[in-house]
Enzyme design. Structure first.
Site, PDB file in Angstrom:
ATOM      1  N   ALA A 152     -49.121  92.693  51.239  1.00 35.96           N
ATOM      2  CA  ALA A 152     -49.504  93.065  52.647  1.00 35.96           C
ATOM      3  C   ALA A 152     -50.717  92.601  53.038  1.00 35.96           C
ATOM      4  CB  ALA A 152     -50.282  94.656  52.022  1.00 35.96           C
ATOM      5  N   GLY A 177     -49.159  88.284  56.705  1.00 37.85           N
ATOM      6  CA  GLY A 177     -46.708  88.200  57.637  1.00 37.85           C
ATOM      7  C   GLY A 177     -47.141  89.267  57.522  1.00 37.85           C
ATOM      8  N   GLY A 186     -45.973  92.292  56.214  1.00 37.12           N
ATOM      9  CA  GLY A 186     -46.799  93.222  54.995  1.00 37.12           C
ATOM     10  C   GLY A 186     -47.732  93.190  55.691  1.00 37.12           C
ATOM     11  N   TYR A 237     -33.760  80.695  46.908  1.00 31.05           N
ATOM     12  CA  TYR A 237     -34.238  82.244  47.399  1.00 31.05           C
ATOM     13  C   TYR A 237     -33.440  83.316  47.684  1.00 31.05           C
ATOM     14  CZ  TYR A 237     -36.559  84.655  50.853  1.00 31.05           C
ATOM     15  OH  TYR A 237     -37.764  86.446  51.663  1.00 31.05           O
TER      16      TYR A 237
END
Length: 284
Positions: free
Chosen positions: A13, A16, A18, A168
């Site tokens: 968090a 970005g 988050g 990813y």
């Protein structure tokens, strides 16, 4: 669901989507527990949340999601509060340009992007069920389309050529398969489990290895990216919308259910991944 006085735990968090998600949940009246690796960044986030939402109760939980011992400690620190947990938002993630190992010696992308989601959720699972109605929301990605199934014969890419987007995407495929499998297990408990695609977002994700190159690429592509707030919109929708009270096991993009690739609906692969993950995490 109304977030007023609901207890939420969110990973990743401090930046970005988050960060944008945490700020919005706080504005909606939620009590927040934020999991951060850096105490300095965590305290800065808490100060920002309190400045925007002075009445928000927010607690910092320190832990490196690449270390299973830290995840166990984070879960125990939360459970020790005896608070309910109405929303678990698995948001933290990494993108590496070369193969790196986690603190436990596991390929880092797989460890942080999948195993950490799995372990933290399992450790908090009973509390979440006890707190129902509750939701588990995890950030996946359209990057799951970059692969065509779980690479069980080399799940850590130890011998396979290491390609950033493939590795990813593989971890994000694991997120979707895990979400669907967990949703089936939690049917009838009042807990829903869904995952989201935030879209291309202008964040620091992927800048870990080459900061300068990452910033240059980010600047060039900035007109094509969503802002973190725009990227967080689907996470917030899936976490809070009353229309999703009984929707579970789905994948959302732009706040709408989206069809996933056939290999992301492979129940046999999901079961095999579940058992393999339990082995990695030493869960009974």
């Amino acid at each position: 669901m109304s977030m007023l006085n609901k207890v939420c735990l969110i990973t990743g968090a401090t930046s970005g989507i988050g960060r944008a998600t945490a700020l919005e949940l706080a504005a909606q009246g939620a009590e927040l527990f934020v999991v951060c690796r850096s105490g300095e960044k965590g305290e800065a986030l808490i100060a920002e949340i309190k400045a925007a939402s002075p009445d928000c109760a927010v607690t910092l939980l320190l832990g490196d999601l690449g270390k299973q011992a830290d995840i166990h400690r984070v879960a125990q620190d939360f459970l020790a509060t005896d608070k309910p947990l109405h929303l678990l938002l698995n948001n933290a993630g990494v993108v590496n340009t070369h193969r790196k190992l986690s603190g436990d010696g596991i390929e880092e992308t797989f460890a942080v992007n999948h195993l950490a989601y799995f372990l933290l959720t399992e450790l908090l699972r009973d509390r979440i069920v006890q707190s129902a109605p509750a939701r588990i929301v995890s950030v996946a990605s359209e990057a799951h389309t970059f692969v065509k199934g779980v690479q069980f014969d080399d799940i850590e890419f130890a011998t396979t050529p290491y390609k950033t987007f493939k590795v990813y995407g593989h971890s994000k495929l694991c997120n979707i398969l895990w979400t669907r499998h967990l949703a089936k297990q939690l049917q009838g408990t009042g807990v829903t489990v869904n995952c989201v695609h935030p879209g291309p977002v202008n964040t620091g994700l992927g800048h870990q290895d080459h900061v300068i190159i990452g910033k240059i690429v980010g600047f060039i592509l900035k007109p094509f990216f969503r802002t973190p707030a725009q990227g967080a919109a689907t996470s917030i929708f899936v976490a809070t919308s009353p229309s999703l009270d009984n929707i579970s096991g789905e994948y959302f993009s732009d706040s709408k259910p989206k069809r996933v690739k056939p290999w992301a609906k492979d129940d046999a692969a999901a079961e095999r991944l579940w058992q393999l993950s339990k082995t990695y995490l030493k869960l009974a």
